[in-house]
Design an enzyme around this catalytic site. Structure first.
Site, PDB file in Angstrom:
ATOM      1  N   SER A 136       0.861  -1.172   0.000  1.00 52.80           N
ATOM      2  CA  SER A 136       0.000   0.000   0.000  1.00 52.80           C
ATOM      3  C   SER A 136       0.903   1.229   0.000  1.00 52.80           C
ATOM      4  O   SER A 136       1.789   1.373  -0.833  1.00 52.80           O
ATOM      5  CB  SER A 136      -0.929  -0.036   1.225  1.00 52.80           C
ATOM      6  N   TYR A 151      -5.127   8.483  -5.614  1.00 55.93           N
ATOM      7  CA  TYR A 151      -4.037   7.567  -5.275  1.00 55.93           C
ATOM      8  C   TYR A 151      -4.234   7.005  -3.871  1.00 55.93           C
ATOM      9  O   TYR A 151      -4.127   5.790  -3.651  1.00 55.93           O
ATOM     10  CB  TYR A 151      -2.689   8.286  -5.375  1.00 55.93           C
ATOM     11  N   LYS A 155      -4.889   3.053  -2.434  1.00 57.48           N
ATOM     12  CA  LYS A 155      -4.061   2.420  -1.414  1.00 57.48           C
ATOM     13  C   LYS A 155      -4.865   2.085  -0.158  1.00 57.48           C
ATOM     14  O   LYS A 155      -4.556   1.114   0.537  1.00 57.48           O
ATOM     15  CB  LYS A 155      -2.858   3.306  -1.092  1.00 57.48           C
TER      16      LYS A 155
END
Length: 279
Positions: A136, A151, A155
Site C-alpha cells: 500500500s 491515489y 491504497k
C-alpha cells in the site's frame, strides 16, 4: 540443504521492487519478476535462469496474469511468496481528475493486485502455505494529502482488501500483510513515474503546493533506503506469525500517531451524538 522459497514480485523493474528482487537473489531465493517490459529487468539482472524468471505481464489482463503464475510454477515447481508491488502515483484533486484517469489508477493499483491474488490463491490454498504482501502506502493509512485523493483511495482499498484477505485465508495456512511504506529514495516521485491531471483547476492552490513539494523538494531527499526496506520484507516473510499491518520506514510512526489522535479526538468530541441513536 533447505530449498529457498519462490517469490513472485510485480512492479519489479525499479524502486522497491527492483531492490527486493536483487536482495532476494543475493540471498539465494528464487524469483519470478514481472514488469510491463522486461528490457530493463534483463539489463539489471540478466537472462532467465534456475533462480530468476523475468516475465512481461499486463496486470489488468486476468488471463495474462494467470499465464504468468502458471509459468512461475512450471519454472520453479512451487510458489511461496507473492508481492503485489506494481502501481503508480496519480496526482490531482477529486474535481480535476476525469473518470478515465481515476479508473486507470484503480485498474493497476487495485484490480491488478486482485488479479494476482485470484490466480495465486488456488496454488497457495492447495499447498496450505504461503504469504501475500500487498504494498500500500502511508497514503493508504492517512489520506490527508491534498491532490493525492485518488491515489490514496487506491491504497486505502489495498489495505482494506488485505485485512479481509488475511481473515479469509488464515484457515488455509496462508498469510497476508499490507505494507505501508513511507518516503523511500526511489524514482516514484520523478516526473516520469507519476501522472498529473490532464485538466488542471488553478484555484486548488493547496493541492498545487503539495504537488510541487513532492516533485521538487521531497523527491531525491526521501529518508529511507529501498535496500533496507527490501531486507525488512524478507525478514517478515521468515517469521511464523507475520503482522497483517506493517509500517515500513522512518516517519510512518508520525502518520500513525497523528491519525489515531485525530480519530480519537473526533470520537470524544462527538460521542454524545454518536450514542444518541440508541433506542
Amino acid at each position: 540443504m533447505e530449498t529457498k522459497k519462490v517469490w513472485f514480485v510485480t512492479g519489479a523493474s525499479k524502486g522497491l521492487g527492483l531492490a527486493l528482487i536483487k536482495k532476494l537473489l543475493e540471498q539465494n531465493y528464487r524469483v519470478a519478476a514481472t514488469t510491463r517490459n522486461t528490457k530493463s529487468l534483463l539489463s539489471e539482472i540478466g537472462e532467465s535462469s534456475d533462480a530468476f524468471l523475468p516475465l512481461e505481464v499486463n496486470l489488468t489482463d486476468p488471463e495474462n496474469v494467470k499465464s504468468a503464475i502458471v509459468k512461475t510454477i512450471e519454472h520453479f515447481g512451487q510458489l511461496d511468496v507473492v508481492v503485489n508491488n506494481a502501481g503508480y502515483g496519480q496526482i490531482g484533486t477529486l474535481e480535476e481528475l476525469s473518470d478515465k484517469e481515476a479508473r486507470a489508477n484503480f485498474d493497476i493499483n487495485v484490480f491488478g493486485t486482485l488479479n494476482v491474488i485470484r490466480n495465486a490463491m488456488p496454488y497457495l490454498r492447495q499447498q496450505k502455505s504461503g504469504h501475500i504482501f500487498n504494498i500500500s502506502s502511508i497514503g493508504g493509512y492517512s489520506g490527508n494529502f491534498p491532490g493525492w485523493g485518488i491515489y490514496c483511495a487506491t491504497k486505502f482499498a489495498v489495505a482494506g482488501l488485505t485485512e479481509s484477505l488475511a481473515e479469509e485465508i488464515k484457515g488455509f495456512g496462508v498469510k497476508a500483510t499490507v505494507v505501508y511504506p513511507g518516503y523511500f529514495r526511489t524514482d516514484f516521485l520523478s516526473k516520469d513515474s507519476v501522472k498529473t491531471p490532464e485538466n488542471v483547476i488553478e484555484e486548488y492552490e493547496t493541492a498545487r503546493n503539495s504537488e510541487q513539494a513532492h516533485l521538487d523538494e521531497i523527491n531525491g531527499n526521501q529518508p529511507n533506503d529501498p535496500q533496507k526496506g527490501a531486507e525488512a520484507l524478507i525478514a517478515i516473510s521468515e517469521v511464523e506469525n507475520p503482522p497483517v499491518h506493517f509500517l515500513l520506514g522512518s516517519g510512518t510512526d508520525e502518520f500513525l500517531n497523528n491519525k489515531i489522535k485525530t480519530i480519537t479526538g473526533d470520537a470524544e468530541k462527538w460521542s454524545k451524538l454518536t450514542f444518541s441513536t440508541v433506542i
